[in-house]
Write an enzyme that holds these catalytic residues in place. Structure first.
Site, PDB file in Angstrom:
ATOM      1  N   ASP A 363       0.840  -1.179   0.000  1.00  0.00           N
ATOM      2  CA  ASP A 363       0.000   0.000   0.000  1.00  0.00           C
ATOM      3  C   ASP A 363       0.878   1.233   0.000  1.00  0.00           C
ATOM      4  O   ASP A 363       2.007   1.146   0.450  1.00  0.00           O
ATOM      5  CB  ASP A 363      -0.725   0.025   1.357  1.00  0.00           C
ATOM      6  CG  ASP A 363      -2.189  -0.167   1.163  1.00  0.00           C
ATOM      7  OD1 ASP A 363      -2.562  -0.458   0.036  1.00  0.00           O
ATOM      8  OD2 ASP A 363      -2.939  -0.015   2.130  1.00  0.00           O
ATOM      9  N   ASP A 704      -4.475  -2.107   5.053  1.00  0.00           N
ATOM     10  CA  ASP A 704      -4.994  -1.660   6.348  1.00  0.00           C
ATOM     11  C   ASP A 704      -6.504  -1.558   6.375  1.00  0.00           C
ATOM     12  O   ASP A 704      -7.088  -1.556   7.438  1.00  0.00           O
ATOM     13  CB  ASP A 704      -4.374  -0.316   6.739  1.00  0.00           C
ATOM     14  CG  ASP A 704      -4.539   0.712   5.647  1.00  0.00           C
ATOM     15  OD1 ASP A 704      -5.251   0.413   4.669  1.00  0.00           O
ATOM     16  OD2 ASP A 704      -3.968   1.804   5.747  1.00  0.00           O
ATOM     17  N   ASP A 708      -8.891  -4.476   2.017  1.00  0.00           N
ATOM     18  CA  ASP A 708      -7.691  -5.254   1.702  1.00  0.00           C
ATOM     19  C   ASP A 708      -7.783  -6.691   2.188  1.00  0.00           C
ATOM     20  O   ASP A 708      -6.929  -7.495   1.860  1.00  0.00           O
ATOM     21  CB  ASP A 708      -6.459  -4.609   2.358  1.00  0.00           C
ATOM     22  CG  ASP A 708      -6.209  -3.218   1.811  1.00  0.00           C
ATOM     23  OD1 ASP A 708      -6.411  -3.037   0.601  1.00  0.00           O
ATOM     24  OD2 ASP A 708      -5.831  -2.327   2.575  1.00  0.00           O
TER      25      ASP A 708
END
EC number: 7.2.2.13
Length: 1010
Positions: A363, A704, A708
């Site tokens: 990410d 997070d 996801d």
């Protein structure tokens, strides 16, 4: 797992199809319909709501508005798996055979020996204890759904038959009219029909950290981005809204993600596969040898009972009983060591998976970046100034003496609704909590740092009117009294989208003086705007205007709804641009990944330009590598003419990814070394992970948000963020980064590689002693000599002296090349390969066996039985009725006396195995380096050497051991029989490693480097 394509059961086929449906983007049309159409579709009234009877009907049809929990494995099944899996089955068979043999003996003999009974009990105990230990270590199960449960809203405000009523959220049905207000959790997926200042926090779903405005208008084709849909279990932050329920329970967007995460088949971890492969290998060898010699002994004329006892002996000698405990302890130790470095490992086996990782999909926000908007650049006086974006303010500073900067800082401080929360006077400015949105708090902190207290500035320039930012006019404006008591003019300050602000200006402030805004200055503005925008920064324009006193006297009533003051011909002051800057440790970590052969891919929901800027900043796109767009710009040709294979780097937009086939995705992953995926949705993250896995990569994914969790679950190792991560992502992950820092992943990779190396060393050490344990049985059967080593004694080695040294290898430090190697290939690079077996069994093990037999023959010879008279003596030796067996010197031996000598030989053989295992332990410290390079810094290992020696001495000399374990005291000289063999092992291996290092890739490496 063969290909079960044709014989696939209907249920399996359906499951697969459902998952494929889930992976598709969310298909919704309600956001494009008018409110009337939505009400028609769901047979509801947008004022009165549903009738009670209709609602009951729908509830009966659709079921409650709740998520279905996934099927779980009962705990007893898990426990049984631990008790009857792998080696355990072999040992159970051994134990049952022991009890069987004891039973036969008890039935046929008057005074049966209790050996087999004890052995059976010990074997069963070993299995049960290791089983409990492994079960305890593995007692974490899929808690994914439980954390989803916590997210489900409890109550909902519903309008039915025109009346407002509080209901349990589970009773909400499709077509219900629902109201939400600030602080509520949204009870189902709603199509908004009216809203007042409503903002929702979708971060758990989409990863967007800014609260999103909600209104009845369709603003985007994608239902996840449009403003007129709110999603089940997101939070309403402020304002109120009313909407029609369009989906409940598992059919909501959040419900689909939950189903997706719990429905994914989670593959075995690489280390589990390795251990399984190893168990099959050893079991194969044990069963093959056991049965061969069972048959052989029957052919040689032994009785059934004797043959069964041989079979047990060979199985016990072949199975490293202590090994599974050793592996679990090694993994636990590493997990503890990683927890100290901010990596919390939930799944023990995941530690090693991280070491074999070949691709990391990371990410951007908060993992690679600091997760705080920060002012990065300003443009005033016709030049770009750089601000300090470092976490500790150790970067550059700019010239603050210009009068233009004073004006700019005034606008940024006054035209700003963000305030520091109370009671933080002693907290450093950058660490303070702010009430307000991300951009405004970035400006607030920047001005507070460079120009002193904003609070004081606001008190001196009292605000008299304000137009808040909205999406139609794209600016925010406020009017203030000036601080100079002699100046009665009002000051109008304004900030917003740069091009909109510039359109309202006719002059520009240069060196504190107003100049007309000519074409030249407009071009300078345009260039600065493009340059800052191209850095991926969020740019705002600032302007001000002193309202003339004659038109706007003191006390003038400003009307902000029906504007009664000038909002054009203002004076442009400058630009400020903000970015979420990279974390300090990340570029170094990305570099380490590169040298360790790991590909880092950025996957973000952010804008491609920002994503690319950060990727370049942290080194995911390295200097000098171009994307297709860069090449096109450099050669001045259209993008379509560039061959994509010329570009090493690429930035892929989520909308393009949506239309790609698997083949096209594979093509991208193969041809580009540096990849950024921008504006991606959660489903796409899953598709990217699967694409990497098709290439044979072992994939680690960081995430997070709730969005996801499917990717975290599907990846070989999911890494969640400890500070910002949602509960759901933490449940789906295998590992949690307590400091949210990408650099911690690299630490994890190093630890993972180390554990794999150390497990190899531990196994090599443990397996070597199998040869000196098996060969005595083989000679006993083939050459008919008295038994050189008993079964109980073997267990003393496997569960006694070898345990601590084997575990101590888990503490061994890394060898120098650990982060310079390519990631291991799980298909070819096994934990236990032929080379390890050939080293342990064929080379070192054979030398050890020689050492054992040397002690055995020395003791028997000293007692009068020379090697020549031992062959073929076994039948008379073991016959209780013969009490006058003659040795080489004609002395007569009774049965009892013979057995004492035999058991003394067992003890000596045992001690010589301990002595040769000293050398084996030391050579197992390294696989390539010399032991002299590595040094003896491992204190646990040194303790292990002393511990195994002390244990051997204790077992040999402790009174009563002759009864309990049939261990007899040895003459001191007999300890030294195996010393030359121990020394030989050490020298042999040092020479082998020297040749290895001198000729990398040569014959010795191919044959012996495990």
């Amino acid at each position: 797992m063969g290909d079960k394509g044709e014989k696939e059961s209907p249920k399996k086929g359906k499951g697969k199809r459902d998952l494929d449906d889930l992976k598709k983007e969310v298909a919704m049309t309600e956001h494009k319909m008018s409110i009337e159409e939505v009400c028609r579709k769901y047979n509801t009234d947008c004022v009165q709501g549903l009738t009670h009877s209709k609602a009951q009907e729908i509830l009966a049809r659709d079921g409650p508005n709740a998520l279905t929990p996934p099927p779980t494995t009962p705990e007893w099944v898990k426990f049984c798996r631990q008790l009857f899996g792998g080696f355990s089955i072999l040992l159970w068979i051994g134990a049952i055979l022991c009890f069987l043999a004891y039973g036969i003996q008890a039935g046929t003999e008057d005074e049966p020996s209790n050996d087999n009974l004890y052995l059976g009990i010990v074997l069963a105990a070993v299995v049960i204890i290791t089983g409990c230990f492994s079960y305890y270590q593995e007692a974490k199960s899929s808690k994914i759904m439980e954390s989803f449960k916590n997210m489900v809203p409890q109550q909902a405000l519903v309008i039915r038959e025109g009346e407002k009523m509080q209901l349990n959220a589970e009773e909400v049905v499709v077509g219900d009219l629902v109201e939400v207000k600030g602080g509520d959790r949204v009870p189902a997926d709603l199509r908004i029909i009216s809203a007042h200042g409503c903002k929702v926090d979708n971060s758990s779903l989409t990863g967007e950290s800014e609260p999103q405005t909600r209104s009845p208008d369709c603003t985007h084709d994608n239902p996840l981005e449009t403003r007129n849909i709110t999603f089940f279990s997101t939070n309403c932050v402020e304002g109120t809204a009313r909407g029609v329920v369009i989906a409940t329970g598992d059919r909501t967007v959040m419900g689909r993600i939950a189903t997706l995460a719990s429905g994914l088949e989670v593959g075995k971890t690489p280390i589990a596969v390795e251990i399984e492969h190893f168990i099959q290998l050893i079991t194969g060898v044990a069963v093959f040898l056991g049965i061969s010699f069972f048959v052989l002994s029957l052919i040689l004329g032994y009785t059934w009972l004797e043959a069964v006892i041989f079979l047990i002996g060979i199985i016990v000698a072949n199975v490293p009983e202590g090994l599974l405990a050793t592996v679990t302890v090694c993994l636990t130790l590493t997990a503890k060591r990683m927890a100290r470095k901010n990596c919390l490992v939930k799944n023990l086996e995941a530690v090693e998976t991280l070491g074999s990782t070949s691709t990391i999909c990371s990410d951007k926000t908060g993992t690679l970046t600091q997760n705080r908007m920060t002012v990065a650049h300003m443009w005033f006086d016709n030049q770009i100034h750089e601000a300090d974006t470092t976490e500790d303010q150790s970067g550059t500073s700019f010239d603050k003496s210009s009068a233009t900067w004073v004006a700019l800082s005034h606008i940024a401080g006054l035209c700003n609704r963000a305030v520091f929360k109370g009671g933080q006077e002693n907290v450093p400015i950058l660490k303070r909590d702010v009430a307000g949105d991300a951009s405004e708090s970035a400006l607030l902190k920047c001005i507070e740092l460079s120009s002193g207290s904003v609070k004081v500035m606001r008190e001196r320039n009292k605000k008299v009117a304000e137009i808040p930012f909205n999406s139609t006019n794209k600016y925010q404006l406020s009017i203030h009294e000036t601080e100079d008591p002699n100046d009665n003019r009002y000051l109008l300050v304004m900030k917003g989208a740069p091009e909109r602000i510039l359109d309202r200006c006719s002059t520009i402030l240069l060196q504190g003086k107003e100049q007309p805004l000519d074409e030249e200055m407009k071009e300078a503005f345009q260039n600065a705007y493009l340059e800052l925008g191209g850095l991926g920064e969020r740019v705002l324009g600032f302007c001000h205007f002193y309202l003339p006193e004659e038109q706007y006297p003191k006390g003038f009533a400003f009307d902000c709804d029906d504007v009664n003051f000038a909002t054009d011909n203002l004076c442009f002051v400058g630009l400020m641009s903000m970015i979420d800057p990279p974390r300090a440790a990340v570029p170094d970590a990305v570099g380490k990944c590169r040298s360790a052969g790991i590909k880092v891919i950025m996957v973000t929901g952010d804008h491609p330009i920002t994503a690319k800027a950060i990727a370049k900043g942290v080194g995911i796109i390295s200097e000098g590598n171009e994307t297709v767009e860069d090449i096109a710009a450099r050669l001045n040709i259209p993008v379509s003419q560039v061959n994509p294979r010329d570009a090493k780097a690429c930035v892929i937009h989520g909308t393009d990814l949506k239309d790609m086939s698997s083949e096209q995705i594979d093509e991208i992953l193969q041809n580009h070394t540096e990849i950024v995926f921008a504006r991606t949705s959660p489903q796409q993250k899953l598709i990217i992970v699967e694409g990497c896995q098709r290439q044979g990569a072992i994939v680690a994914v960081t995430g997070d948000g709730v969005n996801d969790s499917p990717a975290l679950k599907k990846a070989d190792i999911g890494v969640a963020m400890g500070i910002r991560g949602s509960d759901v992502s933490k449940q789906a992950a295998d590992m949690i980064l307590l400091d949210d820092n990408f650099a911690s992943i690299v630490t994890g990779v190093e630890e993972g590689r180390l554990i794999f190396d150390n497990l190899k060393k531990s196994i090599a050490y443990t397996l070597t002693s199998n040869i000196p344990e098996i060969t005595p049985f083989l000679l006993f059967i083939m050459a008919n000599i008295p038994l050189p080593l008993g079964t109980i004694t073997i267990l003393c080695i496997d569960l006694g002296t070898d345990m601590v040294p084997a575990i101590s290898l888990a503490y061994e430090a890394a060898e120098s090349d650990i982060m310079k190697r390519q990631p291991r290939n799980p298909r070819s690079d096994k934990l236990v390969n032929e080379r390890l077996i050939s080293m342990a069994y064929g080379q070192i093990g054979m030398i050890q066996a020689l050492g054992g037999f040397f002690s055995y023959f020395v003791i028997l010879a000293e007692n009068g039985f020379l090697p020549s008279c031992l062959v073929g003596i076994r039948l008379s030796w073991d016959d209780r009725t013969i009490n006058d067996l003659e040795d080489s010197y004609g002395q007569q031996w009774t049965y009892e006396q013979r057995k004492v000598v035999e058991f003394t030989c067992h003890t000596a053989f045992f001690v010589s195995i301990v002595v040769v295992q000293w050398a084996d332990l030391i050579i197992c410290k390294t696989r390539r380096n010399s032991v002299f390079q590595q040094g003896m810094k491992n204190k646990i290992l040194i303790f292990g050497l002393f511990e195994e020696t002390a244990l051997a001495a204790f077992l040999s000399y402790c009174p009563g051991m002759d009864v309990a374990l049939r261990m007899y005291p040895l003459k001191p000289s007999w300890w030294f029989c195996a010393f030359p063999y121990s020394f030989l092992i050490f020298v042999y291996d040092e020479i082998r490693k020297l040749i290895l290092r001198r000729n990398p890739g040569g014959w010795v490496e191919k044959e012996t480097y495990y």
